[in-house]
Scaffold this motif. Structure first.
Motif, short mmCIF file in Angstrom:
data_model
loop_
_atom_site.label_atom_id
_atom_site.label_comp_id
_atom_site.label_asym_id
_atom_site.label_seq_id
_atom_site.Cartn_x
_atom_site.Cartn_y
_atom_site.Cartn_z
N UNK A 178 0.88 -1.17 0.00
CA UNK A 178 0.00 0.00 0.00
C UNK A 178 0.91 1.22 0.00
N UNK A 179 0.85 2.00 -1.05
CA UNK A 179 1.69 3.18 -1.12
C UNK A 179 1.23 4.27 -0.16
N UNK A 192 7.42 4.83 -2.41
CA UNK A 192 7.04 3.53 -1.87
C UNK A 192 6.89 2.51 -2.99
N UNK A 193 6.37 2.94 -4.13
CA UNK A 193 6.23 2.05 -5.26
C UNK A 193 7.60 1.63 -5.80
N UNK A 194 8.53 2.58 -5.84
CA UNK A 194 9.87 2.27 -6.32
C UNK A 194 10.57 1.29 -5.38
N UNK A 195 10.38 1.47 -4.09
CA UNK A 195 10.94 0.54 -3.11
C UNK A 195 10.35 -0.85 -3.29
N UNK A 219 -1.57 -0.28 -6.14
CA UNK A 219 -2.39 0.67 -6.87
C UNK A 219 -3.84 0.57 -6.45
N UNK A 220 -4.42 1.74 -6.11
CA UNK A 220 -5.81 1.80 -5.70
C UNK A 220 -6.51 2.90 -6.49
N UNK A 227 0.40 2.91 -10.99
CA UNK A 227 0.92 1.61 -10.54
C UNK A 227 1.06 0.65 -11.72
N UNK A 228 0.08 0.65 -12.61
CA UNK A 228 0.15 -0.22 -13.79
C UNK A 228 1.35 0.17 -14.65
#
Length: 245
Positions: A178-179, A192-195, A219-220, A227-228
């Motif tokens: 969850x970002x 957070x997504x990159x991590x 991704x929400x 996110x995609x």
């Protein structure tokens, strides 16, 4: 308040179109080009009627945050009769003393929030007793936030190794995160997504797991298209489908 009927149908159609467009634009560096994206309807706090309407509009995969709420909805006789092919996924934190309760959910397909060896052990023991197998995702606390659950990036390889090697009744399908909420995308990509992506890469390299064998659930409603673009293969959308809770 949830929307109903044609409104949910229209919202789902819009989300599906946006998902399809985001998949087309996905950068080859994401490592998931050509892979479909699974749309999961996050139905927390939504009534049974909204779930049924989404099901009638073609949605089959639903996810709940709270075990008690999932148990209640999955046992609703109208949901059972109206949604024979429904799939339930748990996307909320699970405690050891709640394992037996969640495993009683009919048509439970996956638990996406395994964040410790202890919970993996408890699930494996309970599943073994039932001669049952479930899909499993390891949840990573990518932002290392105190308010969020999930294994820390520094400890995730050990946990993934344990689930893969020691839990035959847990079918390891991927990773979830969850970002950080409210990220301003005009300033750049959510760190957070990159991590999370880096964690996936490190896991696969260290444990000799093919990159394309792990699903990525992130991704929400507010950021599923971004996110995609980064490689998500499963997005969890609630508000954009059902309306505000």
């Amino acid at each position: 308040m949830a929307t109903t009927g044609d409104s949910i149908d229209r919202c789902l159609d819009c989300i599906r179109q946006r998902v399809a467009q985001a998949v087309k634009l996905r950068d080859s560096s994401a490592g998931t080009v050509g892979r479909p994206v699974k749309l999961v309807a996050a139905s927390k706090s939504q009534p049974a009627e909204a779930i049924i309407e989404a099901y009638r509009a073609g949605q089959r995969i639903f996810a709940e945050n709270y075990i008690q709420e999932m148990c209640h909805k999955s046992a609703d006789p109208v949901v059972i009769s109206s949604c024979p092919d429904i799939e339930w996924r748990l996307i909320g934190h699970i405690q050891s003393n709640k394992v037996n309760q969640v495993l009683r959910v009919d048509r439970l397909v996956a638990i996406e929030t395994i964040d410790s060896i202890k919970i993996a052990q408890t699930l494996e023991k309970a599943l073994t007793a039932r001669n049952k197998t479930l899909e499993a995702m390891v949840q990573i606390n990518s932002g290392e936030e105190d308010v969020k659950t999930g294994v820390l990036p520094s400890d995730v390889i050990e946990l993934v190794r344990y689930v893969r090697d020691e839990c035959p009744h847990l079918k390891l399908t991927g990773l979830m995160t969850i970002g950080r909420f409210g990220h301003d995308w005009t300033t750049g990509t959510n760190p957070d997504f990159l991590t999370f992506i880096d964690s996936r890469n490190n896991i696969c390299e260290t444990l000799d797991i093919p990159l394309d064998s792990l699903e990525l659930s992130f991704g929400m409603t507010a950021d599923f298209e971004q996110a995609i673009a980064l490689g998500s293969t499963q997005v969890r959308v609630g508000t954009a489908i059902f309306g505000a809770r």
